[in-house]
Write a protein that holds these residues in place. Structure first.
Motif, PDB file in Angstrom:
ATOM      1  N   PHE A   1      43.572 -27.490 -62.469  1.00  0.00           N
ATOM      2  CA  PHE A   1      44.800 -27.118 -61.766  1.00  0.00           C
ATOM      3  C   PHE A   1      45.206 -25.687 -62.086  1.00  0.00           C
ATOM      4  O   PHE A   1      45.583 -24.921 -61.195  1.00  0.00           O
ATOM      5  N   LYS A   2      45.110 -25.310 -63.371  1.00  0.00           N
ATOM      6  CA  LYS A   2      45.446 -23.932 -63.747  1.00  0.00           C
ATOM      7  C   LYS A   2      44.479 -22.938 -63.109  1.00  0.00           C
ATOM      8  O   LYS A   2      44.896 -21.859 -62.659  1.00  0.00           O
ATOM      9  N   LEU A   3      43.197 -23.276 -63.051  1.00  0.00           N
ATOM     10  CA  LEU A   3      42.227 -22.398 -62.393  1.00  0.00           C
ATOM     11  C   LEU A   3      42.542 -22.249 -60.910  1.00  0.00           C
ATOM     12  O   LEU A   3      42.413 -21.165 -60.347  1.00  0.00           O
ATOM     13  N   PHE A   4      42.960 -23.339 -60.286  1.00  0.00           N
ATOM     14  CA  PHE A   4      43.333 -23.256 -58.878  1.00  0.00           C
ATOM     15  C   PHE A   4      44.533 -22.343 -58.681  1.00  0.00           C
ATOM     16  O   PHE A   4      44.564 -21.531 -57.754  1.00  0.00           O
ATOM     17  N   LEU A   5      45.523 -22.454 -59.555  1.00  0.00           N
ATOM     18  CA  LEU A   5      46.708 -21.595 -59.436  1.00  0.00           C
ATOM     19  C   LEU A   5      46.361 -20.126 -59.634  1.00  0.00           C
ATOM     20  O   LEU A   5      46.938 -19.249 -58.991  1.00  0.00           O
ATOM     21  N   VAL A   6      45.433 -19.851 -60.523  1.00  0.00           N
ATOM     22  CA  VAL A   6      45.039 -18.463 -60.774  1.00  0.00           C
ATOM     23  C   VAL A   6      44.197 -17.930 -59.621  1.00  0.00           C
ATOM     24  O   VAL A   6      44.350 -16.781 -59.197  1.00  0.00           O
ATOM     25  N   ALA A   7      43.296 -18.762 -59.066  1.00  0.00           N
ATOM     26  CA  ALA A   7      42.356 -18.281 -58.058  1.00  0.00           C
ATOM     27  C   ALA A   7      42.946 -18.263 -56.655  1.00  0.00           C
ATOM     28  O   ALA A   7      42.435 -17.552 -55.790  1.00  0.00           O
ATOM     29  N   ALA A   8      43.992 -19.035 -56.399  1.00  0.00           N
ATOM     30  CA  ALA A   8      44.533 -19.140 -55.043  1.00  0.00           C
ATOM     31  C   ALA A   8      44.992 -17.791 -54.469  1.00  0.00           C
ATOM     32  O   ALA A   8      44.676 -17.492 -53.311  1.00  0.00           O
ATOM     33  N   PRO A   9      45.721 -16.947 -55.205  1.00  0.00           N
ATOM     34  CA  PRO A   9      46.109 -15.652 -54.615  1.00  0.00           C
ATOM     35  C   PRO A   9      44.924 -14.756 -54.268  1.00  0.00           C
ATOM     36  O   PRO A   9      44.956 -14.046 -53.259  1.00  0.00           O
ATOM     37  N   TYR A  10      43.861 -14.819 -55.064  1.00  0.00           N
ATOM     38  CA  TYR A  10      42.675 -14.017 -54.753  1.00  0.00           C
ATOM     39  C   TYR A  10      41.999 -14.516 -53.483  1.00  0.00           C
ATOM     40  O   TYR A  10      41.530 -13.725 -52.663  1.00  0.00           O
ATOM     41  N   VAL A  11      41.947 -15.813 -53.291  1.00  0.00           N
ATOM     42  CA  VAL A  11      41.344 -16.369 -52.077  1.00  0.00           C
ATOM     43  C   VAL A  11      42.186 -16.005 -50.864  1.00  0.00           C
ATOM     44  O   VAL A  11      41.648 -15.619 -49.816  1.00  0.00           O
ATOM     45  N   ILE A  12      43.496 -16.093 -50.989  1.00  0.00           N
ATOM     46  CA  ILE A  12      44.376 -15.733 -49.873  1.00  0.00           C
ATOM     47  C   ILE A  12      44.235 -14.253 -49.536  1.00  0.00           C
ATOM     48  O   ILE A  12      44.149 -13.873 -48.363  1.00  0.00           O
ATOM     49  N   ALA A  13      44.168 -13.404 -50.548  1.00  0.00           N
ATOM     50  CA  ALA A  13      43.999 -11.965 -50.309  1.00  0.00           C
ATOM     51  C   ALA A  13      42.652 -11.681 -49.654  1.00  0.00           C
ATOM     52  O   ALA A  13      42.564 -10.833 -48.750  1.00  0.00           O
ATOM     53  N   LEU A  14      41.611 -12.374 -50.076  1.00  0.00           N
ATOM     54  CA  LEU A  14      40.291 -12.167 -49.467  1.00  0.00           C
ATOM     55  C   LEU A  14      40.292 -12.580 -48.001  1.00  0.00           C
ATOM     56  O   LEU A  14      39.727 -11.877 -47.152  1.00  0.00           O
ATOM     57  N   VAL A  15      40.944 -13.680 -47.682  1.00  0.00           N
ATOM     58  CA  VAL A  15      41.022 -14.118 -46.288  1.00  0.00           C
ATOM     59  C   VAL A  15      41.817 -13.122 -45.456  1.00  0.00           C
ATOM     60  O   VAL A  15      41.423 -12.786 -44.324  1.00  0.00           O
ATOM     61  N   VAL A  16      42.908 -12.592 -45.991  1.00  0.00           N
ATOM     62  CA  VAL A  16      43.702 -11.599 -45.257  1.00  0.00           C
ATOM     63  C   VAL A  16      42.890 -10.331 -45.015  1.00  0.00           C
ATOM     64  O   VAL A  16      42.895  -9.775 -43.908  1.00  0.00           O
ATOM     65  N   ILE A  17      42.176  -9.865 -46.021  1.00  0.00           N
ATOM     66  CA  ILE A  17      41.347  -8.663 -45.865  1.00  0.00           C
ATOM     67  C   ILE A  17      40.259  -8.892 -44.826  1.00  0.00           C
ATOM     68  O   ILE A  17      39.965  -8.016 -43.999  1.00  0.00           O
ATOM     69  N   MET A  18      39.640 -10.074 -44.836  1.00  0.00           N
ATOM     70  CA  MET A  18      38.597 -10.359 -43.845  1.00  0.00           C
ATOM     71  C   MET A  18      39.171 -10.438 -42.438  1.00  0.00           C
ATOM     72  O   MET A  18      38.528 -10.000 -41.468  1.00  0.00           O
ATOM     73  N   LEU A  19      40.396 -10.984 -42.303  1.00  0.00           N
ATOM     74  CA  LEU A  19      41.025 -11.014 -40.984  1.00  0.00           C
ATOM     75  C   LEU A  19      41.359  -9.609 -40.490  1.00  0.00           C
ATOM     76  O   LEU A  19      41.137  -9.284 -39.320  1.00  0.00           O
ATOM     77  N   ILE A  20      41.898  -8.774 -41.365  1.00  0.00           N
ATOM     78  CA  ILE A  20      42.197  -7.388 -40.985  1.00  0.00           C
ATOM     79  C   ILE A  20      40.921  -6.664 -40.583  1.00  0.00           C
ATOM     80  O   ILE A  20      40.885  -5.937 -39.583  1.00  0.00           O
ATOM     81  N   ARG A  21      39.853  -6.883 -41.337  1.00  0.00           N
ATOM     82  CA  ARG A  21      38.563  -6.249 -41.024  1.00  0.00           C
ATOM     83  C   ARG A  21      38.043  -6.705 -39.665  1.00  0.00           C
ATOM     84  O   ARG A  21      37.513  -5.908 -38.888  1.00  0.00           O
ATOM     85  N   SER A  22      38.206  -7.999 -39.373  1.00  0.00           N
ATOM     86  CA  SER A  22      37.697  -8.496 -38.090  1.00  0.00           C
ATOM     87  C   SER A  22      38.530  -7.972 -36.924  1.00  0.00           C
ATOM     88  O   SER A  22      37.999  -7.793 -35.830  1.00  0.00           O
ATOM     89  N   PHE A  23      39.826  -7.723 -37.132  1.00  0.00           N
ATOM     90  CA  PHE A  23      40.637  -7.173 -36.051  1.00  0.00           C
ATOM     91  C   PHE A  23      40.372  -5.678 -35.842  1.00  0.00           C
ATOM     92  O   PHE A  23      40.466  -5.183 -34.728  1.00  0.00           O
TER      93      PHE A  23
END
Length: 74
Positions: A39-61
Motif C-alpha cells: 500500500f505504501k509503495l502504491f501511494l509513493v508510485a501513484a503520482p509518478y504514474v499519473i505524471a507519466l500518463v499526463v506527459i504521454m497525453l501531452i506528447r500525443s496531442f
C-alpha cells in the motif's frame, strides 16, 4: 486407492489447528506487513504514474500522427 490418498490425506497443510499457536500469529503479522508495504509503495508510485500518463497525453496531442503507414499506431 488413487495416488496421493494414502497416509495424511485430508489433514491440511498444518498438522495442528490453523487458528491457534505461534505460527498462525507470525503468518498474520507477515501478511499484514506485506500488505502495508504494498500500500505504501502504491501511494509513493501513484503520482509518478499519473505524471507519466499526463506527459504521454501531452506528447500525443503535440505530435502530428499519420493516418496510414507502419507507424500510424504509435
Amino acid at each position: 486407492m488413487p495416488r496421493g490418498m494414502g497416509r495424511g490425506y485430508g489433514r491440511g497443510f498444518f498438522p495442528y489447528s490453523p487458528f491457534g499457536g505461534l505460527y498462525w500469529l507470525i503468518d498474520v503479522i507477515l501478511l499484514v506487513a506485506m500488505l502495508y508495504i504494498l500500500f505504501k509503495l502504491f501511494l509513493v508510485a501513484a503520482p509518478y504514474v499519473i505524471a507519466l500518463v499526463v506527459i504521454m497525453l501531452i506528447r500525443s496531442f503535440l505530435r502530428p500522427r499519420p493516418f496510414f503507414g507502419p507507424r500510424s499506431w504509435f
